[in-house]
Motif scaffolding. Structure first.
Motif, PDB file in Angstrom:
ATOM      1  N   ASP A  82     -50.195 157.368  -1.216  1.00 30.60           N
ATOM      2  CA  ASP A  82     -48.971 157.446  -2.018  1.00 30.60           C
ATOM      3  C   ASP A  82     -47.746 157.211  -1.126  1.00 30.60           C
ATOM      4  OD1 ASP A  82     -47.392 157.947  -4.234  1.00 30.60           O
ATOM      5  OD2 ASP A  82     -48.153 159.964  -4.567  1.00 30.60           O
ATOM      6  N   ASP A  83     -46.652 156.768  -1.725  1.00 36.32           N
ATOM      7  CA  ASP A  83     -45.371 156.614  -1.010  1.00 36.32           C
ATOM      8  C   ASP A  83     -45.533 155.775   0.246  1.00 36.32           C
ATOM      9  OD1 ASP A  83     -44.587 158.385  -2.961  1.00 36.32           O
ATOM     10  OD2 ASP A  83     -44.498 160.121  -1.634  1.00 36.32           O
ATOM     11  N   PHE A  84     -46.367 154.764   0.185  1.00 33.60           N
ATOM     12  CA  PHE A  84     -46.699 154.012   1.391  1.00 33.60           C
ATOM     13  C   PHE A  84     -45.471 153.315   1.968  1.00 33.60           C
ATOM     14  CE2 PHE A  84     -48.611 150.280   3.639  1.00 33.60           C
ATOM     15  CZ  PHE A  84     -49.119 151.025   4.689  1.00 33.60           C
ATOM     16  N   ILE A  87     -46.870 151.341  -2.984  1.00 35.72           N
ATOM     17  CA  ILE A  87     -45.631 151.039  -2.264  1.00 35.72           C
ATOM     18  C   ILE A  87     -44.525 151.945  -2.787  1.00 35.72           C
ATOM     19  CG2 ILE A  87     -43.895 149.284  -1.759  1.00 35.72           C
ATOM     20  CD1 ILE A  87     -45.992 147.154  -2.095  1.00 35.72           C
ATOM     21  N   ASP A  88     -43.873 152.655  -1.889  1.00 42.31           N
ATOM     22  CA  ASP A  88     -42.848 153.618  -2.280  1.00 42.31           C
ATOM     23  C   ASP A  88     -41.706 152.949  -3.035  1.00 42.31           C
ATOM     24  OD1 ASP A  88     -41.974 156.491  -1.942  1.00 42.31           O
ATOM     25  OD2 ASP A  88     -40.173 155.416  -1.298  1.00 42.31           O
ATOM     26  N   ARG A  89     -41.154 153.680  -3.977  1.00 44.26           N
ATOM     27  CA  ARG A  89     -40.144 153.080  -4.840  1.00 44.26           C
ATOM     28  C   ARG A  89     -38.853 152.736  -4.103  1.00 44.26           C
ATOM     29  NH1 ARG A  89     -39.492 158.312  -7.294  1.00 44.26           N
ATOM     30  NH2 ARG A  89     -37.420 159.131  -6.835  1.00 44.26           N
ATOM     31  N   SER A  90     -38.625 153.313  -2.930  1.00 46.64           N
ATOM     32  CA  SER A  90     -37.412 152.943  -2.177  1.00 46.64           C
ATOM     33  C   SER A  90     -37.440 151.466  -1.773  1.00 46.64           C
ATOM     34  CB  SER A  90     -37.262 153.833  -0.938  1.00 46.64           C
ATOM     35  OG  SER A  90     -38.411 153.751  -0.129  1.00 46.64           O
ATOM     36  N   ALA A 114     -47.106 149.053  -7.103  1.00 41.77           N
ATOM     37  CA  ALA A 114     -45.687 149.258  -6.796  1.00 41.77           C
ATOM     38  C   ALA A 114     -45.165 150.390  -7.671  1.00 41.77           C
ATOM     39  CB  ALA A 114     -44.901 147.983  -7.047  1.00 41.77           C
ATOM     40  N   GLU A 115     -44.503 151.370  -7.060  1.00 40.65           N
ATOM     41  CA  GLU A 115     -43.947 152.521  -7.773  1.00 40.65           C
ATOM     42  C   GLU A 115     -42.485 152.265  -8.143  1.00 40.65           C
ATOM     43  OE1 GLU A 115     -44.493 155.641  -4.532  1.00 40.65           O
ATOM     44  OE2 GLU A 115     -45.441 156.600  -6.251  1.00 40.65           O
ATOM     45  N   GLY A 116     -42.026 152.929  -9.162  1.00 42.43           N
ATOM     46  CA  GLY A 116     -40.594 152.918  -9.478  1.00 42.43           C
ATOM     47  C   GLY A 116     -40.075 151.590 -10.006  1.00 42.43           C
TER      48      GLY A 116
HETATM   49 MG    MG Z   1     -42.834 158.865  -4.447  1.00 38.48          MG
END
Ligand code: MG
Ligand code: C2E
Ligand code: MG
Ligand code: MG
Length: 278
Positions: free
Chosen positions: A179-181, A201-204, A235-237
């Motif tokens: 998570d949050d890679f 892949i972290d949403r940032s 991909a997150e976010g």
């Molecule tokens: Mg996260």
């Protein structure tokens, strides 16, 4: 003021710390009392980038309050980790996720797995494999029905134990996502040896991927790295059609974010799974 401050500053500081500590203890007590009857799981769909069809659901903890508001995980997970409450809360989450997967089977969506977030404290201090095995058995779930999300810090803290637990999860039919890679400090050579299935892949990095060349380079690198290791990439976010288009064009496998569906109670999610999105 400052001249005679030293002793006073310390006294003031002590008082503030004591108040904060008292607040934290009170909150910990409330969490302890709430574990089996107040928390809820929300679910957020993870969809295939190519056609928007659902691939899995992520379980996300919610703590509803009497006034209709929610205390978000960012305000209680850390405290639960610091106090060890995460062990009991994490156990509840595993069972609630297993029960939800059972409901998915009944609703005709049994092929969707449910991803459970597991904190590092839980990963190293509970018999995670046994808890998952038990939940799978009690709710009659197939192999692959549940899935674990770990963060990089969990894996780096005690690499040998992490490797062993991940292998045992795999034997139990439970795959593992990182998570949050990209936000942690994992060495690539180390990651390569872990029995991982998915990188998230972290949403940032996803936030402005179609307009920010730096984030675009990072996403391209993470996609290329993950695919070279044979991993599925989520991909997150994902919040905008522009982000989704960029990710699909660059070979990202799956996407998760407000654009594809917000976290919601299971019945609401089930009702939305058939809708065509994006
Ligand atoms: Mg996260
Ligand atoms: P996470 O595992 O990275 O979960 C994704 C977070 O991003 C969730 O926040 C989700 O609501 C949020 N999110 C999803 N799509 C979007 C989007 O398009 N834009 C934005 N801005 N945010 C989006 P949430 O539910 O507040 O959870 C925060 C974190 O708390 C999670 O991050 C996870 O680390 C932790 N957490 C949540 N549930 C559990 C749990 O059951 N156990 C443990 N140990 N941790 C949990
Ligand atoms: Mg997660
Ligand atoms: Mg995440």
């Amino acid at each position: 003021h400052a001249a005679r401050a030293e002793g006073n500053v310390v006294a003031w500081f002590d008082a503030a710390v004591t108040t904060r500590l008292a607040d934290r203890l009170r909150l910990a007590g409330r969490i302890h009392a709430a574990i089996d009857n107040e928390f809820q799981l929300y679910f957020q769909p993870i969809r295939h980038a190519s056609d928007g069809s659902p691939a899995s659901l992520e379980a996300l903890l919610r703590w509803p309050q009497a006034d209709g508001s929610f205390i978000p995980p960012s305000e209680f997970i850390q405290l639960c980790e610091d106090t060890g409450l995460i062990l009991a809360l994490g156990r509840w989450v595993i069972r609630a996720a297993a029960q939800a997967q059972r409901r998915l089977v009944e609703a005709g969506w049994g092929e969707l797995s449910i991803a459970v977030n597991v904190s590092a404290v839980q990963f190293f201090n509970s018999d995670l494999v046994a808890e998952f095995a038990r939940a799978q058995q009690d709710f009659g779930l197939a192999r692959g029905a549940l899935h674990v999300e770990l963060t990089e810090s969990s894996l780096m803290r005690k690499p040998a134990q992490a490797m062993q637990t991940m292998q045992r999860l795999h034997e139990q039919g439970i795959s593992v996502s990182l998570d949050d890679f990209g936000t942690g400090y994992s060495s690539m050579s180390y990651l390569q040896h872990l029995p991982l299935d998915i990188l998230k892949i972290d949403r940032s990095f996803v936030a402005d991927v179609e307009t920010n060349p730096r984030n675009a380079s990072i996403c391209r690198a993470l996609l290329s790295l993950g695919h070279s290791m044979g991993l599925t990439i989520i991909a997150e976010g994902v919040e905008t059609p522009g982000q989704l288009d960029w990710l699909a064009a660059h070979g990202c496998d799956q996407v998760q974010g407000y654009l594809l569906g917000r976290p919601a109670p299971l019945e609401k999610i089930i009702a939305q799974l058939d809708e065509v999105v994006a």
